[in-house]
Design an enzyme around this catalytic site. Structure first.
Site, PDB file in Angstrom:
ATOM      1  N   HIS A  51       0.639  -0.889  -0.127  1.00  0.00           N
ATOM      2  CA  HIS A  51       0.082  -0.168   0.170  1.00  0.00           C
ATOM      3  C   HIS A  51       1.126   1.093   0.235  1.00  0.00           C
ATOM      4  O   HIS A  51       0.811   2.165  -0.731  1.00  0.00           O
ATOM      5  CB  HIS A  51      -0.958   0.117   1.624  1.00  0.00           C
ATOM      6  CG  HIS A  51      -2.203  -0.653   0.650  1.00  0.00           C
ATOM      7  ND1 HIS A  51      -2.950  -0.696   2.760  1.00  0.00           N
ATOM      8  CD2 HIS A  51      -2.487  -1.138   0.198  1.00  0.00           C
ATOM      9  CE1 HIS A  51      -4.237  -1.913   1.042  1.00  0.00           C
ATOM     10  NE2 HIS A  51      -3.929  -1.824   0.016  1.00  0.00           N
TER      11      HIS A  51
ATOM     12  N   LEU B  28      -6.310  -0.232  -4.354  1.00  0.00           N
ATOM     13  CA  LEU B  28      -4.379  -0.412  -3.554  1.00  0.00           C
ATOM     14  C   LEU B  28      -4.713  -2.008  -4.416  1.00  0.00           C
ATOM     15  O   LEU B  28      -5.486  -2.929  -3.845  1.00  0.00           O
ATOM     16  CB  LEU B  28      -4.376   0.183  -3.153  1.00  0.00           C
ATOM     17  CG  LEU B  28      -4.858   1.923  -2.783  1.00  0.00           C
ATOM     18  CD1 LEU B  28      -4.486   1.397  -0.680  1.00  0.00           C
ATOM     19  CD2 LEU B  28      -3.010   2.205  -3.197  1.00  0.00           C
ATOM     20  N   CYS B  29      -2.768  -2.209  -4.487  1.00  0.00           N
ATOM     21  CA  CYS B  29      -2.993  -4.095  -3.693  1.00  0.00           C
ATOM     22  C   CYS B  29      -3.815  -4.440  -2.301  1.00  0.00           C
ATOM     23  O   CYS B  29      -3.676  -3.793  -1.526  1.00  0.00           O
ATOM     24  CB  CYS B  29      -1.572  -4.300  -3.625  1.00  0.00           C
ATOM     25  SG  CYS B  29      -0.947  -5.956  -3.610  1.00  0.00           S
ATOM     26  N   PRO B  30      -4.249  -5.441  -2.788  1.00  0.00           N
ATOM     27  CA  PRO B  30      -4.629  -6.788  -3.461  1.00  0.00           C
ATOM     28  C   PRO B  30      -6.119  -6.169  -4.855  1.00  0.00           C
ATOM     29  O   PRO B  30      -6.370  -7.197  -5.327  1.00  0.00           O
ATOM     30  CB  PRO B  30      -4.761  -7.972  -3.293  1.00  0.00           C
ATOM     31  CG  PRO B  30      -5.647  -7.348  -1.713  1.00  0.00           C
ATOM     32  CD  PRO B  30      -5.021  -6.408  -1.476  1.00  0.00           C
ATOM     33  N   ASP B  55      -1.703   1.184  -9.219  1.00  0.00           N
ATOM     34  CA  ASP B  55      -1.273   0.265  -7.995  1.00  0.00           C
ATOM     35  C   ASP B  55       0.550  -0.037  -9.247  1.00  0.00           C
ATOM     36  O   ASP B  55      -0.134  -1.395 -10.013  1.00  0.00           O
ATOM     37  CB  ASP B  55      -1.352  -0.547  -7.827  1.00  0.00           C
ATOM     38  CG  ASP B  55      -1.353  -1.554  -6.465  1.00  0.00           C
ATOM     39  OD1 ASP B  55      -1.707  -0.906  -5.632  1.00  0.00           O
ATOM     40  OD2 ASP B  55       0.147  -1.220  -6.778  1.00  0.00           O
TER      41      ASP B  55
END
Ligand code: SF4
Lengths: 353, 90
Positions: A51, B28-30, B55
């Site tokens: 993040h 954002l991941c994931p 991302d």
């Protein structure tokens, strides 16, 4: 190969995979017994993975951002189920039955919840049992000897949760009793040391695994927890949205009055990230001068907005100028203001959350 | 199936022609991978999915996800803060 005698199919286990070394080793121990393994990774909204990399300019020489569990699955050659539990997880964070750890981490409730969720998925996929990479006594709250049986009991999976890395220190589980898993090939690791795990990793030829210092979620982070506590306190409500918890991960947070706080972008990438959250909020940025994008959270009055503009000027390149032009945008309005940057001496340390 | 969004990164004639473009920018991941998983579930085997994201983790995660799920990773292209990766459903 360990097979179901009636169907001749290999026994199948579903594991909880964080992507850390312990869960990788636990999975390898079962794969090496010929058990078919798939894993699950839960997205709580607080996961640290990548993040900050996505929000800020990466440090020079930093490893590229990646999702650890996904890479562990690739390394192990198994399928990973990624499940979003963020919405349901709110009740775990806001009202944990077993309380919090040293920060706002409700580890025991979290483990119980995830084990129960993994069990439900195991039922749906038709697997035989579930497992985790837990090590007895490694973590103060959720991996204490007296808490391990408690997790299974409350999750309703008593006897069916195998912990391959510390199984030899625990009573045999059903998969062991039924001969699906060879107990002799499991381990009896315990405690906070990592020596045994490192040795096993070496034996398996594993090199590319994340360092344990990385941590698994923002809730164990003291600074993050303080910001979440502040959010709850000033809203007089412990609820949160996904947008709230994402914004707590970005920028500098300052609360000049109970009515509002500002989130100050720290570099260009973070400014861009924060720009995606302008809708429905006041935002400000100095004109023609490098500096932060600032978001205002709460219910600011006119005086508060004036102060937020001065803070915006303070954190930008114009901090030493007599006046800075700031563009301010709010619900349905936009204007330019000429403001005096707030001197550093006028920002009390207690404003920083 | 037709692309549901026009992605400005799919410009060159040598880029794979996607059947579906998933706009996962700002996620954002994931989340880009989780959205990709939900999207590809509805697609027939052999169809091409393009994942369009901001991302930076996509470059690492898309091939790992393909390996874990039996899809074919065709490549990734980056431009400024955006990137697009192509996957053939396995
Ligand atoms: S550190 Fe976070 S994700 Fe891990 S058990 Fe505790 S609350 Fe759950």
């Amino acid at each position: 190969m360990n097979t179901d005698l009636e169907t001749q199919k290999p026994r199948a286990a579903l594991g909880l995979l964080s992507g850390g070394l312990d869960s990788i080793l636990a999975t390898r121990l079962l794969l090496d017994q010929g058990i078919r393994v798939e894993c699950v990774n839960f997205h709580t909204g607080f996961c640290i993975q990548g993040h900050t990399g996505a929000m800020r300019n990466p440090e020079p020489g930093a490893k590229p951002a990646r999702h650890d569990a996904l890479h562990a699955a690739q390394l192990l050659g198994i399928k990973l189920h990624m499940i979003d539990i963020a919405e349901e997880y709110v009740k775990i964070v806001t009202n944990p039955k077993h309380g919090y750890g040293s920060n706002l981490n409700p580890c025991l409730d979290c483990k119980i919840f995830m084990v129960a969720k993994a069990w439900a998925l195991k039922e749906q996929l038709g697997f035989d049992f579930i497992f985790t990479g837990e090590v007895l006594g490694q973590r103060p709250m959720s991996q204490r000897r007296d808490n391990l049986p408690h997790i299974e009991r409350e999750a309703g999976v008593e006897g069916w949760l195998l912990r391959p890395l510390c199984a030899l220190r625990l009573p045999p589980t059903e998969p062991e009793k039924r001969g699906w898993v060879d107990r002799q090939q499991l381990k009896g690791f315990s405690g906070r040391g990592r020596k045994d795990q490192m040795a096993l990793a070496k034996q398996f030829g594993l090199r590319d695994y994340p360092s344990p210092a990385g941590g698994c979620c923002f809730l164990t982070d003291v600074n993050y927890s303080r910001k979440l506590q502040d959010l709850w306190h000033f809203r007089a409500d412990r609820a949160y949205t996904i947008e709230d918890i994402v914004l707590l991960k970005a920028g500098r947070h300052l609360r000049p009055t109970p009515r509002f706080k500002v989130i100050v972008g720290r570099d260009e990438t973070e400014n861009n990230f924060l720009a995606g959250f302008r809708a429905g909020r006041w935002s400000m940025q100095a004109v023609e001068l490098a500096g932060p994008l600032v978001l205002v959270e709460g219910h600011p009055d006119a005086e508060d907005l004036a102060l937020a503009c001065r803070l915006t000027a303070r954190f930008g390149q114009g901090r030493h100028l007599a006046e800075v032009q700031v563009s301010i945008e709010g619900p349905g309005q936009q204007e330019m203001r000429l403001v005096t940057p707030l001197p550093a001496a006028e920002i009390p340390p207690e404003w920083y959350i | 199936m037709m692309a549901d969004r026009v992605c400005p990164l799919v410009l060159s004639a040598t880029d794979p022609q996607p059947d579906v473009v998933l706009d996962a920018r700002r996620l954002l991941c994931p989340m880009p991978i989780m959205r990709a998983e939900a999207t590809i579930r509805e697609m027939p085997s052999g169809a091409v999915l393009a994942v369009w994201a901001t991302d930076p983790g996509l470059a690492q995660d898309l091939p790992a996800w393909c390996a874990s799920h039996g899809h074919q990773f065709l490549g990734i292209k980056e431009q400024g803060r955006e990137r697009i990766g192509w996957v053939v459903k396995g």
